[in-house]
Write an enzyme that holds these catalytic residues in place. Sequence first.
Site, short mmCIF file in Angstrom:
data_model
loop_
_atom_site.label_atom_id
_atom_site.label_comp_id
_atom_site.label_asym_id
_atom_site.label_seq_id
_atom_site.Cartn_x
_atom_site.Cartn_y
_atom_site.Cartn_z
N ASP A 13 0.87 -1.18 0.00
CA ASP A 13 0.00 0.00 0.00
C ASP A 13 0.90 1.23 0.00
O ASP A 13 2.02 1.19 0.54
CB ASP A 13 -0.89 0.00 1.25
CG ASP A 13 -1.96 1.10 1.25
OD1 ASP A 13 -2.17 1.72 0.19
OD2 ASP A 13 -2.57 1.33 2.31
N HIS A 14 0.43 2.30 -0.61
CA HIS A 14 1.14 3.57 -0.50
C HIS A 14 0.97 4.11 0.92
O HIS A 14 -0.01 3.79 1.61
CB HIS A 14 0.61 4.59 -1.51
CG HIS A 14 0.83 4.18 -2.93
ND1 HIS A 14 -0.18 4.12 -3.86
CD2 HIS A 14 1.95 3.79 -3.59
CE1 HIS A 14 0.29 3.74 -5.03
NE2 HIS A 14 1.59 3.53 -4.88
N HIS B 180 -5.00 3.67 1.34
CA HIS B 180 -6.17 2.85 0.97
C HIS B 180 -6.04 2.34 -0.46
O HIS B 180 -7.01 2.29 -1.20
CB HIS B 180 -7.47 3.64 1.15
CG HIS B 180 -7.55 4.39 2.45
ND1 HIS B 180 -7.13 3.86 3.64
CD2 HIS B 180 -8.00 5.64 2.74
CE1 HIS B 180 -7.31 4.74 4.61
NE2 HIS B 180 -7.82 5.83 4.09
N HIS B 181 -4.81 1.95 -0.82
CA HIS B 181 -4.53 1.36 -2.14
C HIS B 181 -3.97 -0.05 -1.96
O HIS B 181 -2.91 -0.38 -2.50
CB HIS B 181 -3.51 2.20 -2.92
CG HIS B 181 -3.94 3.59 -3.22
ND1 HIS B 181 -3.04 4.60 -3.54
CD2 HIS B 181 -5.17 4.16 -3.25
CE1 HIS B 181 -3.71 5.73 -3.76
NE2 HIS B 181 -5.00 5.49 -3.58
N PRO B 182 -4.64 -0.93 -1.23
CA PRO B 182 -4.03 -2.25 -0.95
C PRO B 182 -3.99 -3.13 -2.19
O PRO B 182 -4.86 -3.07 -3.06
CB PRO B 182 -4.97 -2.83 0.11
CG PRO B 182 -6.30 -2.22 -0.19
CD PRO B 182 -5.99 -0.82 -0.64
#
Length: 596
Positions: free
Chosen positions: A326-327, A529-531
């Site tokens: 994730d970022h 919230h970029h999993p």
Amino acid sequence: MGMHFQKILVFGGVLIALLSVIVILVGALLSDSIPNVLAPEERHFDFDYVIVGAGTGGSTLTSLLAKHSNGSVLLIEAGGPFGLLSRIPLLTTFQQKGINDWSFLSVPQKNSSKGLIDKRQCLPRGKGLGGSSNLNYMLHFDGHGPDFDSWRDLYNLNDWSWGKMRSFMEAAKAKPTDMFEIPRDYSKITEALNEAQAQFSHKDWTFHRSRYNIKHGLRHSVQQQFLNVVLHRHNLRLLPEALVKRIQLTPSPRPQASSVLVGIKDENNKELEFTIEVGRELILCAGAYQTPQLLLASGIGDSSMLKKLGIPLQHHLPSVGQNLHDHFNVPLFVSMGVVGPTLNQNTLLHPMTLINFLSSGSGPLGNFGVLGNVASHGGPFPFGITFFGAGAIDEAALMSISNFKGPAFRALFPRYYNSSQEGFVVISSCLQPRSRGSVGLINRHMRRNPLIDPNYLSSQEDVDCNIAAIRSAVKIVTSSSFASLHPRIHWPKLQECSNFGPFERDFIDHHPSDLYLECLMRHIGLGSHHPGGTCALGSVVDSHLRLNGVANVRVVDASILPRPISGNPNSAIVAIALRAASWILKSELNAGSDAK
């Protein structure tokens, strides 16, 4: 006379606003009913294609199969329809922790999140038709070619080079009329960013004004772009408010998915279970957290882990749930000495804000306030810098969705109490983080949340990358291009970091020590919230997204990403779903030809 005319104008504006609200509400109510829902008496049927999850991948794939397949399609979704709130761009965050959010929390983090309650990150995920595309910040990203080329080179995935994916990324993009791009003259911040682009032209920095999946001031997600247009197709059925609890495989040596066990809660909250048989393919689109959760709960994963949990093994697949990426964002608040205009309580409560939005979809309610970004892909640490035009941050709202402790929030946003404050948040992140986490289980019950460990900042390279990003962001904010904004960077004064800064000189030269910046990110950094990555290409699925060793199960969501996307991943997931649909339809065509 002038005062009387002004009153008439205000009254007319309010009347138009009220009428617009009524029209929107009626439209929303009408659109909330879901057609083609699988009836109770049908619940022992079998379907050619069973799709689990109506998020970005599932909605896109359903659209293509319902339109072009000769088979029957069932789309199963744990949630129901999203409400009106999801369509109003600026109100996105108010959906978090609501009925359309799974509201996951990470496990306590070892290397980050020290300024968060229990060191746990909030991990919102969309629950309902459209999934996280109805919960995200609507930002469009065209894709970065070297991301895909690295998959080809590092994992021998020749089918996934940029040359193979470029056309699908183009097809994933909404029409220009269905998107909204922040204009250059939107605010003083966007004008400053435009000047900075020229000033820093000698750098390998790419400047972009934000582009949103917004049409006429309303969210235009995959639900509007793909799913809604096929909901009445005769070969499609939907099963909302239903949780897939188990996948049943046929015995080895060539296991296949034969059925799924589905659970629905009745009006008395009693669980009703039934089986759906899979004719051709089972396609998992439940996302980077719940696709591996479902596989593990079904006994598909690492045999030793499943044995410890007492879950009978159906298929040994060691990497399920591993490689989570994730970022990671590090925010800094910058106040301004001029009117931006930027988001604050005074702006939002002004009557013209509502009138402009309802009459034309314009103004601050018509986007999320992310104005633009800067990306650097050169050097050892690719990074991104995002400019969020918010001057006054509501303490209760942000603390609730970020899990901040009070002192950490107030250190980050020292002017939170000023409802007319002008300013912006500059957010630094690493585009290709090296830290990797995992998704696991407490037990096999799908109604229990999975154990999610993003393991942020476990790699020192991510710390170094974020420091490089922060220092570059400071160069932009303190440049002559931004001087007219009279910006002031508010370096957070955290007690836990006080040995390292910020010292008085840091507010003058804006070059605090690396130790301070590292302490800062380990306390106030937040996940993006970029999993992705938990059922990765090359380890869990093959190059056509088929589960290794199980020919009729595919995974079509962010869990297949072997490495992060260098930007917002939503458009890439649409492109992946389009690619998957092309393979499935081609297989169907070949099977039809062979049968003749």
